[in-house]
Design an enzyme around this catalytic site. Structure first.
Site, PDB file in Angstrom:
ATOM      1  N   SER A 272       0.821  -1.220   0.000  1.00 12.25           N
ATOM      2  CA  SER A 272       0.000   0.000   0.000  1.00 12.25           C
ATOM      3  C   SER A 272       0.845   1.257   0.000  1.00 12.25           C
ATOM      4  O   SER A 272       1.936   1.288   0.555  1.00 12.25           O
ATOM      5  CB  SER A 272      -0.870   0.068   1.260  1.00 12.25           C
ATOM      6  OG  SER A 272      -1.549  -1.120   1.469  1.00 12.25           O
ATOM      7  N   ALA A 273       0.307   2.304  -0.611  1.00 14.51           N
ATOM      8  CA  ALA A 273       0.887   3.630  -0.443  1.00 14.51           C
ATOM      9  C   ALA A 273       0.694   4.034   1.024  1.00 14.51           C
ATOM     10  O   ALA A 273      -0.292   3.646   1.644  1.00 14.51           O
ATOM     11  CB  ALA A 273       0.180   4.623  -1.346  1.00 14.51           C
TER      12      ALA A 273
END
Lengths: 163, 70
Positions: free
Chosen positions: B66-67
């Site tokens: 994930s960012a």
């Protein structure tokens, strides 16, 4: 996603899609913080369908010092993990075609689930679902996101190789 | 250890402050966890230099981590 989940110390959390294990470890530091006594700790169960990634996540979690608060399980996460259910919080880190029924069942009354729902290869909608104390489901749209597709029994029907 | 030398703890802290400034990170417990669990520890070696960039990163098998804002 961690803000949307409304996490609290002591929560039992299910994550579908461990990936690198990073997200699960950040959750662990919220539900089982290093500065809180262990008897108040919650736990994170994180599911990963790709065996190589499950192993990668397990190794990362261990090296970062979270293996006492994060359990990585290699299985089809679209079916949840009934063995440890019910959960205070459920998050799905891959986009599902619909909200998988087993995940709704495994959420505690009063619980919160955050899950991206939508088509493969497009933006999806991040849904926050609440199960009320009398078992009603209330959904809320948190806006557009882009995630890899959820695969497995309740995932997208796409060609997929695990290894 | 060549790749590790690229890492700067300052970059991760700068990213966290930026996410706080944008109103993405709000609650003290979430912010504390982001500070204590840097993404760089969970990346394949070749991705570590990019740990503090606010984007998903490849982790192999066609998957991504994930960012930080995610």
């Amino acid at each position: 996603m961690n803000e949307a989940l409304e996490l609290e110390v002591g929560h039992k959390v299910l994550e579908v899609g461990a990936g690198s294990g990073w997200h699960a470890s950040t959750i662990a530091e919220i539900v089982a913080p290093s500065d809180v006594s262990k008897d108040r700790w919650g736990h994170v169960f994180t599911l990963e369908i790709i065996p190589k990634l499950a192993e990668f996540a397990r190794r990362n979690v261990e090296q970062a010092g979270y293996s006492d608060r994060v359990t990585v399980i290699c299985c089809d996460g679209s079916e949840g993990y009934p063995k440890e259910a019910p959960y205070d919080r459920i998050l799905v880190t891959a986009a599902a075609p619909d909200i998988p029924a087993p995940l709704k069942e495994q959420l505690k009354p009063g619980g919160v689930m955050v899950i991206p729902v939508g088509d493969v290869g497009f933006y999806q909608t991040l849904i926050r679902l609440r199960k009320t104390e009398d078992n009603r489901i209330v959904e809320e749209d948190l806006g557009g996101v882009a995630f890899v597709p959820l695969v497995g029994k309740y995932g997208h029907r796409i060609k997929w190789r695990y290894y | 250890m060549g790749v590790v030398s690229f890492l700067s703890e300052g970059d991760w802290e700068r990213l966290i402050r930026s996410l706080i400034g944008q109103g993405i990170l709000k609650s003290p417990r979430v912010i504390r966890a982001m500070r204590l669990v840097p993404r760089s520890l969970f990346l394949p070696d070749d991705q570590r230099p990019y740990a503090a960039i606010d984007m998903p990163l490849p982790i192999g098998e066609g998957q991504t981590v994930s960012a930080p804002q995610g």
